[in-house]
Design a protein around this motif. Structure first.
Motif, PDB file in Angstrom:
ATOM      1  N   UNK A 137       0.807  -1.234   0.000  1.00 28.30           N
ATOM      2  CA  UNK A 137       0.000   0.000   0.000  1.00 28.30           C
ATOM      3  C   UNK A 137       0.834   1.275   0.000  1.00 28.30           C
ATOM      4  N   UNK A 138       2.042   1.238   0.580  1.00 32.77           N
ATOM      5  CA  UNK A 138       2.887   2.428   0.635  1.00 32.77           C
ATOM      6  C   UNK A 138       3.468   2.788  -0.723  1.00 32.77           C
ATOM      7  N   UNK A 139       3.439   1.852  -1.666  1.00 27.28           N
ATOM      8  CA  UNK A 139       3.987   2.094  -2.999  1.00 27.28           C
ATOM      9  C   UNK A 139       2.911   2.400  -4.033  1.00 27.28           C
ATOM     10  N   UNK A 140       1.652   2.321  -3.639  1.00 28.29           N
ATOM     11  CA  UNK A 140       0.578   2.502  -4.619  1.00 28.29           C
ATOM     12  C   UNK A 140       0.557   3.899  -5.213  1.00 28.29           C
ATOM     13  N   UNK A 141       1.007   4.900  -4.462  1.00 34.18           N
ATOM     14  CA  UNK A 141       1.005   6.262  -5.005  1.00 34.18           C
ATOM     15  C   UNK A 141       1.953   6.381  -6.191  1.00 34.18           C
ATOM     16  N   UNK A 142       2.996   5.542  -6.216  1.00 37.16           N
ATOM     17  CA  UNK A 142       3.890   5.523  -7.384  1.00 37.16           C
ATOM     18  C   UNK A 142       3.311   4.649  -8.490  1.00 37.16           C
ATOM     19  N   UNK A 143       2.682   3.559  -8.099  1.00 41.18           N
ATOM     20  CA  UNK A 143       2.096   2.637  -9.066  1.00 41.18           C
ATOM     21  C   UNK A 143       0.867   3.218  -9.755  1.00 41.18           C
ATOM     22  N   UNK A 144       0.352   4.331  -9.254  1.00 40.19           N
ATOM     23  CA  UNK A 144      -0.726   5.030  -9.968  1.00 40.19           C
ATOM     24  C   UNK A 144      -0.241   5.611 -11.295  1.00 40.19           C
ATOM     25  N   UNK A 145       1.045   5.757 -11.442  1.00 40.89           N
ATOM     26  CA  UNK A 145       1.598   6.267 -12.695  1.00 40.89           C
ATOM     27  C   UNK A 145       1.609   5.139 -13.727  1.00 40.89           C
ATOM     28  N   UNK A 146       1.232   5.434 -14.955  1.00 40.41           N
ATOM     29  CA  UNK A 146       1.128   4.364 -15.956  1.00 40.41           C
ATOM     30  C   UNK A 146       2.451   3.721 -16.330  1.00 40.41           C
ATOM     31  N   UNK A 147       3.575   4.390 -16.050  1.00 34.61           N
ATOM     32  CA  UNK A 147       4.877   3.848 -16.421  1.00 34.61           C
ATOM     33  C   UNK A 147       5.663   3.298 -15.229  1.00 34.61           C
ATOM     34  N   UNK A 148       4.958   2.993 -14.140  1.00 37.33           N
ATOM     35  CA  UNK A 148       5.586   2.378 -12.969  1.00 37.33           C
ATOM     36  C   UNK A 148       4.942   1.014 -12.738  1.00 37.33           C
ATOM     37  N   UNK A 149       5.797   0.000 -12.554  1.00 35.87           N
ATOM     38  CA  UNK A 149       5.337  -1.378 -12.374  1.00 35.87           C
ATOM     39  C   UNK A 149       6.007  -1.962 -11.131  1.00 35.87           C
ATOM     40  N   UNK A 150       5.777  -3.236 -10.846  1.00 37.95           N
ATOM     41  CA  UNK A 150       6.132  -3.806  -9.544  1.00 37.95           C
ATOM     42  C   UNK A 150       6.927  -5.098  -9.685  1.00 37.95           C
ATOM     43  N   UNK A 151       7.845  -5.303  -8.744  1.00 37.54           N
ATOM     44  CA  UNK A 151       8.513  -6.590  -8.581  1.00 37.54           C
ATOM     45  C   UNK A 151       8.397  -7.049  -7.141  1.00 37.54           C
ATOM     46  N   UNK A 152       8.320  -8.363  -6.935  1.00 38.10           N
ATOM     47  CA  UNK A 152       8.317  -8.922  -5.583  1.00 38.10           C
ATOM     48  C   UNK A 152       9.322 -10.070  -5.543  1.00 38.10           C
ATOM     49  N   UNK A 153      10.031 -10.186  -4.410  1.00 31.86           N
ATOM     50  CA  UNK A 153      11.178 -11.087  -4.334  1.00 31.86           C
ATOM     51  C   UNK A 153      11.005 -12.125  -3.228  1.00 31.86           C
ATOM     52  N   UNK A 154      10.610 -13.351  -3.584  1.00 34.31           N
ATOM     53  CA  UNK A 154      10.458 -14.389  -2.573  1.00 34.31           C
ATOM     54  C   UNK A 154      11.740 -14.696  -1.808  1.00 34.31           C
ATOM     55  N   UNK A 155      12.910 -14.490  -2.433  1.00 32.98           N
ATOM     56  CA  UNK A 155      14.177 -14.830  -1.768  1.00 32.98           C
ATOM     57  C   UNK A 155      14.313 -14.147  -0.421  1.00 32.98           C
ATOM     58  N   UNK A 156      13.818 -12.921  -0.328  1.00 31.56           N
ATOM     59  CA  UNK A 156      13.964 -12.137   0.892  1.00 31.56           C
ATOM     60  C   UNK A 156      12.624 -11.901   1.583  1.00 31.56           C
ATOM     61  N   UNK A 157      11.666 -12.772   1.338  1.00 26.40           N
ATOM     62  CA  UNK A 157      10.367 -12.668   2.009  1.00 26.40           C
ATOM     63  C   UNK A 157      10.325 -13.725   3.094  1.00 26.40           C
TER      64      UNK A 157
END
Length: 396
Positions: free
Chosen positions: A245-265
């Motif tokens: 949720x803290x990153x959604x304000x950046x993800x509202x931009x059409x040219x910003x996307x997301x990665x998630x890393x199981x290695x460090x979860x």
């Protein structure tokens, strides 16, 4: 992914053979060696590349921590068995992968095995939802530089000064455009925005959240190349529900996307286990939470579809990957994130990406760790022989 007839696949394999510069027709029996998980970057060395049965320390990314992280204790994942030959009509497919001069026989053999399995699976590879207008995949390929500017060990975007790094990215993107002009190549900056740490911190989360100023700085890097920004979450002992949720304000931009890393979860690990001492894990339910959150964001804000990168170099990092559910608004890339000699990277792509299809595929290249034992970095043409062809390429 597009289905492919047997005839087309035979012709495709033949075209690969025509490009062979130093190929050798080989058949590799058995399964990929189990990989030994350790911290990535420069902290773990390949034990040996003499035989295909030697495991390598294969990790994605080094957590840039205020408290230094010691070299990780070895944790071995179960061996994953995957077919290296085909039956029926597919058995006629003879794959002769090409490589640069000096590639070892084991590298060419592993490449042939990975390509053969990919060709056999292409007709049944899950197509996923029909792409919506504005979707980047499968009509584009993304070439991303990865890391965090606070750390020279995490990746290329922190290792080099800004303008030098961006010039390197320009040259790398040009190489991929030349290697495959059939799709449009887009540059990207892949920022680790939530960084796993070697100490628990005040709230016990074992992670550091990047500052808004740094996120904006890297976003401007991407914009300067008419590219994309990916913000990546190494959750530590925090949760995706707390960090996304803290990153959604950046993800509202059409040219910003997301990665998630199981290695460090480490949410599914025992309390207090330090990230990088044990390879972490995400379940399909974790990934599907992210997909549903992004899906709602796209719908609410009327955005083009988002891309979600999920890093993986062992089966147990996402043990139920087949239960991941992409949506028309969220395109999912399973990214082969391991490092090591070419044969191991091909084996990992075969065993942890192709064998467990989700939607689209990615491939990660390490400027330093992939070349530690004297091997040359895989070239775009060598990676493009894989099937399905990776549409997300990441350099660390």
């Amino acid at each position: 992914m597009q289905g492919t007839s047997v005839t087309h696949r035979v012709l495709l394999a033949a075209s690969l053979a025509a490009l062979a510069a130093c190929a050798s027709e080989t058949t590799k029996q058995g399964t990929a060696a189990p990989q030994v998980g350790a911290t990535g970057g420069d902290s773990a060395a390949v034990a040996s590349t003499a035989t295909a049965s030697t495991a390598t320390a294969s990790g994605g990314d080094v957590a840039a921590s205020a408290t230094p992280v010691d070299s990780a204790a070895a944790t071995t994942s179960p061996t994953t068995t995957s077919p290296t030959t085909t039956t029926g009509a597919d058995s006629a497919i003879k794959v002769v992968p090409f490589g640069i001069p000096g590639r070892k026989k084991v590298d060419l053999s592993s490449a042939a095995s990975a390509v053969r399995l990919g060709l056999s699976k292409e007709p049944t590879w899950p197509k996923g939802p029909t792409p919506l207008p504005g979707a980047l995949l499968p009509g584009h390929r993304i070439v991303a530089y990865y890391g965090n500017p606070h750390s020279k060990k995490m990746g290329v975007i922190g290792e080099y000064p800004e303008q030098q790094m961006l010039s390197m990215l320009d040259r790398t993107v040009a190489e991929w455009r030349a290697a495959d002009p059939s799709v449009q190549t887009i540059p990207a900056i892949h920022l680790v925005a939530v960084v796993a740490q070697g100490a628990p911190g005040p709230d016990g989360g074992w992670r550091r959240r990047e500052s808004p100023e740094m996120i904006e700085r890297t976003y401007n890097w991407a914009k300067s190349r008419k590219g994309l920004l990916f913000v990546d979450i190494q959750g530590g002992h925090s949760t995706l529900q707390a960090e996304l949720p803290l990153l959604l304000k950046y993800l509202e931009r059409p040219d910003v996307h997301l990665g998630i890393d199981p290695e460090f979860y480490m949410h599914h690990a025992k309390e207090g286990v330090r990230p990088s001492v044990k390879v972490g894990q995400m379940l399909a339910s974790d990934v599907n939470y992210v997909i549903q959150t992004l899906d709602k964001l796209v719908a609410d804000k009327k955005l083009p579809p988002k891309i979600l990168i999920v890093h993986r170099f062992r089966r147990d990092m996402v043990p139920d990957a087949e239960s991941i559910r992409p949506t028309p608004r969220v395109q999912v890339v399973m990214d082969m994130d391991g490092w090591g000699p070419p044969w191991l990277k091909y084996d990992s792509y075969r065993d942890y990406i192709v064998t467990h299809p989700v939607q689209f595929t990615g491939f990660k290249l390490f400027y330093h760790n992939d070349t530690k034992a004297g091997d040359a970095l895989l070239t775009p043409k060598e990676v493009l022989q894989l099937r399905p062809r990776p549409l997300y390429i990441q350099y660390q």
